[in-house]
Design an enzyme around this catalytic site. Structure first.
Site, mmCIF file in Angstrom:
data_model
loop_
_atom_site.group_PDB
_atom_site.id
_atom_site.type_symbol
_atom_site.label_atom_id
_atom_site.label_comp_id
_atom_site.label_asym_id
_atom_site.label_seq_id
_atom_site.Cartn_x
_atom_site.Cartn_y
_atom_site.Cartn_z
ATOM 1 N N GLY A 1 0.827 -1.200 0.000
ATOM 2 C CA GLY A 1 0.000 0.000 0.000
ATOM 3 C C GLY A 1 0.858 1.246 0.000
ATOM 4 N N TYR A 2 0.524 2.199 -0.846
ATOM 5 C CA TYR A 2 1.296 3.440 -0.946
ATOM 6 C C TYR A 2 0.405 4.682 -0.908
ATOM 7 C CZ TYR A 2 -0.164 2.902 -5.811
ATOM 8 O OH TYR A 2 -0.907 2.721 -6.953
ATOM 9 N N GLU B 1 -9.892 -1.618 -6.328
ATOM 10 C CA GLU B 1 -8.775 -0.998 -7.036
ATOM 11 C C GLU B 1 -8.850 -1.151 -8.561
ATOM 12 O OE1 GLU B 1 -6.452 0.911 -5.556
ATOM 13 O OE2 GLU B 1 -7.447 0.549 -3.639
#
Length: 182
Positions: A19-20, A95
């Site tokens: 995760g970013y 996503e």
């Protein structure tokens, strides 16, 4: 693409997700472990058009993508093997609703050693990649674009706060938020 990704994972080991952006502060899945991680060869950039979550087709907002080059600090999440397929399917719906990202297995360096984690990257050739935006374009988007989850500014600021909470510094995001506060 989900079937391909599930096949690549194999289901024989725990699933790792990198995760970013919003996954750091809103993973929406249960995980057994979370670690700080760094990926080389990719960087976080607020350069992906969002026509649903943070904008509309008429007034697109922005979300983060991972573009090639540089490095990116974020978090990896370990999902126990027995829950991996279910979590990946739910994450995919979130996503990959518009199939914009290129899912990739990347080596993520953590304090406990490297792990292979799934990351959602963005190609510069994608129609969802913004290309170069001017300061004025960023200002306009931050002031005007809103989607089902709120504004681009809220998203960027929330990500910034969560990165700070985990002692992760993103100078590009800092500069952008400073610019927009002027």
């Amino acid at each position: 693409m989900l079937d391909k990704t599930l096949h690549e994972w194999g289901g024989h080991e725990d699933l790792w997700i990198f995760g970013y952006g919003s996954l750091i502060w809103r993973p929406d899945f249960d995980f057994a472990e979370r670690r700080p991680a760094k990926v080389h060869g990719w960087h976080r950039a607020l350069k992906m058009w969002s026509r649903i979550n943070r904008g509309t087709p008429e007034r697109p907002g922005l979300v983060f993508g991972m573009l090639s080059g540089g490095s990116c600090q974020g978090m990896v999440f370990r999902i126990p093997r027995q829950h991996g397929a279910e979590v990946l399917s739910k994450l995919w719906a979130r996503e990959m609703a518009l199939a914009v990202y290129d899912p990739r297995w990347l080596t993520c360096h953590t304090p406990h050693g490297p792990v292979q984690a799934l990351a959602f990257t963005l190609s510069r050739k994608s129609p969802s990649h913004t290309g170069t935006l001017t300061e004025e374009e960023y200002r306009h988007i931050f002031e005007k674009s809103t989607g089902i989850y709120g504004t681009t500014f809220e998203y960027a600021h929330r990500t910034f706060e969560e990165l700070q909470r985990h002692n992760i510094r993103d100078r590009g995001l800092e500069k952008l938020l400073r610019l927009l506060r002027r």
